[in-house]
Design an enzyme around this catalytic site. Sequence first.
Site, PDB file in Angstrom:
ATOM      1  N   ARG A  15       0.824  -1.210   0.000  1.00  0.00           N
ATOM      2  CA  ARG A  15       0.000   0.000   0.000  1.00  0.00           C
ATOM      3  C   ARG A  15       0.859   1.262   0.000  1.00  0.00           C
ATOM      4  O   ARG A  15       2.030   1.249   0.375  1.00  0.00           O
ATOM      5  CB  ARG A  15      -0.916   0.021   1.221  1.00  0.00           C
ATOM      6  CG  ARG A  15      -2.033  -0.989   1.193  1.00  0.00           C
ATOM      7  CD  ARG A  15      -2.782  -1.048   2.520  1.00  0.00           C
ATOM      8  NE  ARG A  15      -1.992  -1.664   3.584  1.00  0.00           N
ATOM      9  CZ  ARG A  15      -2.407  -1.822   4.838  1.00  0.00           C
ATOM     10  NH1 ARG A  15      -3.613  -1.386   5.186  1.00  0.00           N
ATOM     11  NH2 ARG A  15      -1.639  -2.402   5.741  1.00  0.00           N
ATOM     12  N   LYS A  75       1.700   1.896   7.461  1.00  0.00           N
ATOM     13  CA  LYS A  75       1.981   1.116   8.660  1.00  0.00           C
ATOM     14  C   LYS A  75       2.925   1.852   9.597  1.00  0.00           C
ATOM     15  O   LYS A  75       3.598   2.814   9.229  1.00  0.00           O
ATOM     16  CB  LYS A  75       2.575  -0.244   8.279  1.00  0.00           C
ATOM     17  CG  LYS A  75       1.578  -1.171   7.625  1.00  0.00           C
ATOM     18  CD  LYS A  75       0.348  -1.425   8.499  1.00  0.00           C
ATOM     19  CE  LYS A  75       0.678  -2.241   9.737  1.00  0.00           C
ATOM     20  NZ  LYS A  75      -0.525  -2.426  10.606  1.00  0.00           N
ATOM     21  N   TYR A  94      -1.102   4.293  10.746  1.00  0.00           N
ATOM     22  CA  TYR A  94      -1.526   3.287  11.715  1.00  0.00           C
ATOM     23  C   TYR A  94      -0.359   3.056  12.658  1.00  0.00           C
ATOM     24  O   TYR A  94       0.797   2.887  12.222  1.00  0.00           O
ATOM     25  CB  TYR A  94      -1.900   1.974  11.016  1.00  0.00           C
ATOM     26  CG  TYR A  94      -3.161   2.064  10.200  1.00  0.00           C
ATOM     27  CD1 TYR A  94      -4.392   2.309  10.804  1.00  0.00           C
ATOM     28  CD2 TYR A  94      -3.132   1.894   8.826  1.00  0.00           C
ATOM     29  CE1 TYR A  94      -5.556   2.402  10.062  1.00  0.00           C
ATOM     30  CE2 TYR A  94      -4.295   1.982   8.068  1.00  0.00           C
ATOM     31  CZ  TYR A  94      -5.504   2.236   8.696  1.00  0.00           C
ATOM     32  OH  TYR A  94      -6.650   2.329   7.948  1.00  0.00           O
ATOM     33  N   HIS A  96      -0.950   1.407  16.360  1.00  0.00           N
ATOM     34  CA  HIS A  96      -1.247   0.243  17.205  1.00  0.00           C
ATOM     35  C   HIS A  96      -0.210   0.086  18.316  1.00  0.00           C
ATOM     36  O   HIS A  96       0.322  -0.998  18.562  1.00  0.00           O
ATOM     37  CB  HIS A  96      -1.316  -1.028  16.352  1.00  0.00           C
ATOM     38  CG  HIS A  96      -2.380  -0.982  15.290  1.00  0.00           C
ATOM     39  ND1 HIS A  96      -3.724  -0.950  15.579  1.00  0.00           N
ATOM     40  CD2 HIS A  96      -2.289  -0.942  13.931  1.00  0.00           C
ATOM     41  CE1 HIS A  96      -4.423  -0.906  14.461  1.00  0.00           C
ATOM     42  NE2 HIS A  96      -3.585  -0.892  13.455  1.00  0.00           N
ATOM     43  N   GLU A 118      -5.860   4.870  13.629  1.00  0.00           N
ATOM     44  CA  GLU A 118      -6.855   4.070  14.345  1.00  0.00           C
ATOM     45  C   GLU A 118      -7.444   4.788  15.553  1.00  0.00           C
ATOM     46  O   GLU A 118      -8.435   4.318  16.126  1.00  0.00           O
ATOM     47  CB  GLU A 118      -6.265   2.725  14.773  1.00  0.00           C
ATOM     48  CG  GLU A 118      -5.276   2.770  15.928  1.00  0.00           C
ATOM     49  CD  GLU A 118      -3.861   3.164  15.532  1.00  0.00           C
ATOM     50  OE1 GLU A 118      -2.964   3.092  16.398  1.00  0.00           O
ATOM     51  OE2 GLU A 118      -3.649   3.541  14.356  1.00  0.00           O
ATOM     52  N   ASP A 197     -21.227 -10.715  20.064  1.00  0.00           N
ATOM     53  CA  ASP A 197     -21.020  -9.307  20.395  1.00  0.00           C
ATOM     54  C   ASP A 197     -21.892  -8.999  21.611  1.00  0.00           C
ATOM     55  O   ASP A 197     -22.733  -9.816  22.004  1.00  0.00           O
ATOM     56  CB  ASP A 197     -21.394  -8.413  19.210  1.00  0.00           C
ATOM     57  CG  ASP A 197     -20.689  -7.057  19.254  1.00  0.00           C
ATOM     58  OD1 ASP A 197     -19.741  -6.858  18.491  1.00  0.00           O
ATOM     59  OD2 ASP A 197     -21.094  -6.202  20.064  1.00  0.00           O
ATOM     60  N   ASP A 268      -2.992  -7.049  15.305  1.00  0.00           N
ATOM     61  CA  ASP A 268      -2.176  -5.836  15.363  1.00  0.00           C
ATOM     62  C   ASP A 268      -2.410  -5.043  16.643  1.00  0.00           C
ATOM     63  O   ASP A 268      -1.647  -4.129  16.963  1.00  0.00           O
ATOM     64  CB  ASP A 268      -2.390  -4.952  14.128  1.00  0.00           C
ATOM     65  CG  ASP A 268      -3.847  -4.632  13.851  1.00  0.00           C
ATOM     66  OD1 ASP A 268      -4.693  -4.914  14.716  1.00  0.00           O
ATOM     67  OD2 ASP A 268      -4.131  -4.103  12.761  1.00  0.00           O
TER      68      ASP A 268
END
Length: 351
Positions: A15, A75, A94, A96, A118, A197, A268
């Site tokens: 990406r 990333k 991102y 994480h 995120e 859930d 992740d």
Amino acid sequence: MDIGIPKEIKVLEGRVALVPAAVAELCRFGHGVFVETGAGQASGYSDAAYAQAGAQVVDNAAGLYAHSRLIVKVKEPVAGDLEHLTRDHIVFSYLHLAALPELTRELQAIGLTAIGFETIAAGRQLPLLAPMSDIAGRLAVQIGSNLLYRPQGGKGLLLGGLPGVERGRVVILGAGVAGGNAALVAAALGAEVTVFDRDREKLARMRALGGNVTGLHSYGESIAEAVRGADLLIGAILVPGKKATHLVSEAMVKSMQAGSVIVDIAVDQGGCIETTRPTDYSQPTFEQHGVTHFGVTNMPGAVPRSATQALSAAILPWLERLAAPGWREEPILAGAVNVDAGKVVHPALLG
């Protein structure tokens, strides 16, 4: 603002943060955009396309980082990125960090500011995580279905079954964007799908997918029973910015039949299945207790053309705000800062 788009160097990550059309928008508003040569190649975008859009194409990472203050990447920074970062940089990607304490310490030591895609939260919505969750959920079923084939080490099961043949059983933990997309694909294949859930509205949406989909409250005993009979178990639990909670214990994994498959989309963020560990696309799977585990931390990187287009469209409005003066006065952007001038500030990382 001088904005840099480096080439992603995480293993088999294809990406790129922005497509040329998005770069053209930034240039139109007077921003300087620098793109590392080859950054868009795996997604189908040439250096010439970026140059035509108004970007300056830079020959190497060192030059890219030296010319840019705001680094926009897909990333989290890895070793080859970290060596070029300085305290003057703002990283927008991102991150994480809840699952990456060593990276958190490295970013602190550099003294930079890091904002996580995120952790951009508009009410209950996560607009920069949603498009990749869409893709990861769909891929989870496609990949899991393939791993159930006997030549891949699976139990030799056709997930959707066929007349006279039992359907495969898919268990999904979480009915959010990723889990919901996984349920959509699994249901369309004809599998028996059980989604867990705690949100009744989400469970109602899952049930509406078809008569082969059951939505259940995530009681521990109910999960254990479903996991025991699962052919494909998909973990899709998310608490923004926080490390995932283990809903499936190692004992539960031991109870699964040999040749079953686990795909933990939450890997992740640390994973929601105790036996999960991070992998990459060079060695995506491992076997534990006779069960194949898939733990790739950048699942959408396998479909870079689609993923880049979706991500770029989601990023651009927020990037335009971030590149403008006074971005810290925007509550959503300010609330998405993970590390500020070397100090960890996001509540999910402090608690």
